[in-house]
Scaffold this active site. Sequence first.
Site, PDB file in Angstrom:
ATOM      1  N   ASP A  59      -7.975  -5.505   0.306  1.00 17.13           N
ATOM      2  CA  ASP A  59      -8.504  -6.326  -0.783  1.00 17.13           C
ATOM      3  C   ASP A  59      -8.065  -7.772  -0.732  1.00 17.13           C
ATOM      4  O   ASP A  59      -8.585  -8.602  -1.473  1.00 17.13           O
ATOM      5  CB  ASP A  59      -8.102  -5.710  -2.136  1.00 17.13           C
ATOM      6  CG  ASP A  59      -8.891  -4.449  -2.407  1.00 17.13           C
ATOM      7  OD1 ASP A  59     -10.037  -4.380  -1.942  1.00 17.13           O
ATOM      8  OD2 ASP A  59      -8.365  -3.536  -3.053  1.00 17.13           O
ATOM      9  N   HIS A  69       0.852  -1.186   0.000  1.00 19.52           N
ATOM     10  CA  HIS A  69       0.000   0.000   0.000  1.00 19.52           C
ATOM     11  C   HIS A  69       0.884   1.231   0.000  1.00 19.52           C
ATOM     12  O   HIS A  69       1.952   1.232   0.616  1.00 19.52           O
ATOM     13  CB  HIS A  69      -0.912   0.015   1.237  1.00 19.52           C
ATOM     14  CG  HIS A  69      -2.076   0.931   1.065  1.00 19.52           C
ATOM     15  ND1 HIS A  69      -1.994   2.275   1.333  1.00 19.52           N
ATOM     16  CD2 HIS A  69      -3.320   0.701   0.598  1.00 19.52           C
ATOM     17  CE1 HIS A  69      -3.167   2.822   1.058  1.00 19.52           C
ATOM     18  NE2 HIS A  69      -3.981   1.903   0.603  1.00 19.52           N
TER      19      HIS A  69
HETATM   20  N1  CMC Z   1       4.163  -7.533  -5.015  1.00 17.32           N
HETATM   21  C1  CMC Z   1       5.491  -7.483  -5.243  1.00 17.32           C
HETATM   22  N2  CMC Z   1       6.244  -6.374  -5.127  1.00 17.32           N
HETATM   23  C2  CMC Z   1       5.623  -5.253  -4.773  1.00 17.32           C
HETATM   24  C3  CMC Z   1       4.233  -5.217  -4.526  1.00 17.32           C
HETATM   25  C4  CMC Z   1       3.503  -6.411  -4.645  1.00 17.32           C
HETATM   26  N3  CMC Z   1       2.183  -6.424  -4.420  1.00 17.32           N
HETATM   27  N4  CMC Z   1       3.856  -3.964  -4.190  1.00 17.32           N
HETATM   28  C5  CMC Z   1       4.984  -3.217  -4.234  1.00 17.32           C
HETATM   29  N5  CMC Z   1       6.043  -4.001  -4.583  1.00 17.32           N
HETATM   30  C6  CMC Z   1       7.445  -3.583  -4.686  1.00 17.32           C
HETATM   31  C7  CMC Z   1       7.681  -2.784  -5.966  1.00 17.32           C
HETATM   32  O1  CMC Z   1       8.111  -3.615  -7.022  1.00 17.32           O
HETATM   33  C8  CMC Z   1       8.750  -1.806  -5.534  1.00 17.32           C
HETATM   34  O2  CMC Z   1       9.980  -2.482  -5.545  1.00 17.32           O
HETATM   35  P1  CMC Z   1      11.351  -1.657  -5.867  1.00 17.32           P
HETATM   36  O3  CMC Z   1      11.492  -0.648  -4.766  1.00 17.32           O
HETATM   37  O4  CMC Z   1      12.406  -2.709  -5.849  1.00 17.32           O
HETATM   38  O5  CMC Z   1      11.140  -1.025  -7.212  1.00 17.32           O
HETATM   39  C9  CMC Z   1       8.412  -1.519  -4.063  1.00 17.32           C
HETATM   40  O6  CMC Z   1       7.685  -2.669  -3.598  1.00 17.32           O
HETATM   41  C10 CMC Z   1       7.538  -0.280  -3.873  1.00 17.32           C
HETATM   42  O7  CMC Z   1       6.436  -0.389  -4.753  1.00 17.32           O
HETATM   43  P2  CMC Z   1       5.760   0.847  -5.473  1.00 17.32           P
HETATM   44  O8  CMC Z   1       5.003   0.360  -6.643  1.00 17.32           O
HETATM   45  O9  CMC Z   1       6.806   1.903  -5.715  1.00 17.32           O
HETATM   46  O10 CMC Z   1       4.806   1.359  -4.322  1.00 17.32           O
HETATM   47  P3  CMC Z   1       3.542   2.225  -4.521  1.00 17.32           P
HETATM   48  O11 CMC Z   1       3.290   2.873  -3.212  1.00 17.32           O
HETATM   49  O12 CMC Z   1       3.661   3.103  -5.718  1.00 17.32           O
HETATM   50  O13 CMC Z   1       2.386   1.152  -4.861  1.00 17.32           O
HETATM   51  C11 CMC Z   1       0.585  -0.370  -4.664  1.00 17.32           C
HETATM   52  C12 CMC Z   1       1.410   0.715  -3.967  1.00 17.32           C
HETATM   53  C13 CMC Z   1      -0.635  -0.692  -3.804  1.00 17.32           C
HETATM   54  C14 CMC Z   1       0.106   0.150  -6.020  1.00 17.32           C
HETATM   55  C15 CMC Z   1       1.464  -1.621  -4.851  1.00 17.32           C
HETATM   56  O14 CMC Z   1       1.884  -2.104  -3.597  1.00 17.32           O
HETATM   57  C16 CMC Z   1       0.732  -2.723  -5.640  1.00 17.32           C
HETATM   58  O15 CMC Z   1       0.751  -2.704  -6.872  1.00 17.32           O
HETATM   59  N6  CMC Z   1       0.071  -3.697  -4.923  1.00 17.32           N
HETATM   60  C17 CMC Z   1      -0.704  -4.719  -5.584  1.00 17.32           C
HETATM   61  C18 CMC Z   1      -2.064  -4.147  -5.980  1.00 17.32           C
HETATM   62  C19 CMC Z   1      -2.990  -3.971  -4.794  1.00 17.32           C
HETATM   63  O16 CMC Z   1      -3.137  -4.850  -3.958  1.00 17.32           O
HETATM   64  N7  CMC Z   1      -3.649  -2.811  -4.761  1.00 17.32           N
HETATM   65  C20 CMC Z   1      -4.674  -2.517  -3.741  1.00 17.32           C
HETATM   66  C21 CMC Z   1      -4.289  -1.375  -2.867  1.00 17.32           C
HETATM   67  S1  CMC Z   1      -5.386  -1.294  -1.432  1.00 17.32           S
HETATM   68  C22 CMC Z   1      -6.918  -0.854  -2.097  1.00 17.32           C
HETATM   69  C23 CMC Z   1      -6.955   0.576  -2.439  1.00 17.32           C
HETATM   70  O17 CMC Z   1      -6.889   1.426  -1.535  1.00 17.32           O
HETATM   71  O18 CMC Z   1      -7.102   0.883  -3.639  1.00 17.32           O
END
Ligand code: CMC
Length: 434
Positions: free
Chosen positions: A367, A309
Amino acid sequence: MTQSTSVTLTSKDSKTLCELPVLSGTTGPDVLDVQSLYKQTGMFTYDPGFTSTASCRSAITYIDGEAGVLLYRGYPIEQLAEKCTFLEVCYLLLEGELPDHQQLQAFERNITLHTMVHDQLNNFFKGFRRDAHPMAIMVGVVGALSAFYHDALDIRSKCDRQMTAIRLLAKVPTIVAMCHKYSTGTPFMYPKNKLSYVENFMRMMLATPCEEFEPNPVLVKALDRILILHADHEQNASTSTVRLAGSSGANPFACITAGIACLWGAAHGGANEAVLNMLEEIQDVSRIGIYIDKAKDKSDPFRLMGFGHRVYKNHDPRAKLMRETCHQVLTELGLCDDKMFKLALELERIALEDEYFIEKKLYPNVDFYSGIVLHALGIPSKMFTAIFAMGRTVGWISHWDEMIADPEQKIGRPRQLYTGAARRDVPAIHGNAV
Ligand code: CMC
């Protein structure tokens, strides 16, 4: 909002560039007020993904991502999930205070009286292919509400905004259920006024003209809780979209539709559907390792859905409540040995012990378990994000309302760091072709 101090921005050679006020809210980090930055220095701030930007002031929801705290109007989500119904929470988000008995009754009645949609709205469904994704239909049909309800559209009038809020809260569940019925080729079920908000929605989803729906209190409570947990989440992507759309003075139904479109993405509300698809793909506990490795592999776009998140870096308080609800629902339905639930528990355990997930602070989000609950309630996975949208509608309206009433409100207009070609002349050959 008070100014606590200021920060002086100096260049490398110690030249003072400008002085910026530091503002304090009720709680949470202070913010550096950069509104005068461009005027003073000719520079913009650069923050893709808004990771360090407060886009507005708001008194609705507070999140402490490090401590795993979520408050709606100051009340902890755990207490609201335990003691309130979804409609009480809606009232709280919209009005700022929990309703007393009389206020709640009037609010519930008002919503009940607006659950039917204009009969001509039914025609919009027929234009969609029957295999269309429910979110695609929802974007179209909720958007179409802007063509039907013209009598309360003075957005400067609090009374008109309240009317719009009631209409959206009342009609979105009806539309969500219609999306489901349309995609399954079963007749639309009209709302029933004697039922509660959630019972009515479940009936419109699950009953048919041949088979009545018998509400089970445990399952009704579970869906009510799902809606409470999804009701608001501060300036998330879809809420910010609604605010940006609304900042131009656009039609409120159209603004909410913009939020629905944004929510659809798998990184946001689309994750609940993606979690269930992922669990179905993993199939068996023995295959979890393969997917954990895929999630860690930088050359593989796969991510563990329902994990991570932007704001929660310790735990998502909604996930804990959702896990509890999941257990209650599966116990009630005699599904405690459910393969999917066991797979989810094991996946959670393995990921939480894995160095990659620990180091990146990736925990299950709301989720991760909501899909299993919805699946157990008999709701197909394609409908999960539409149900998220139904819960979040109140959050979107509350933020839209707060923004319109804010005297500081102006059209949202971010700037950019331009990286394209500098000014250049069109070569002669193109000039000759005209
Ligand atoms: N599985 C594997 N690696 C992950 C994941 C994951 N679910 N989420 C983040 N990472 C890694 C990502 O690859 C990155 O690695 P690095 O620093 O080596 O590049 C690091 O963790 C940080 O990720 P980010 O994408 O920069 O973080 P963010 O804050 O931009 O993204 C997120 C947050 C929720 C979009 C992401 O964690 C994700 O895609 N999760 C899966 C989708 C999901 O479950 N979304 C629902 C969110 S809760 C409901 C809502 O409020 O909408």
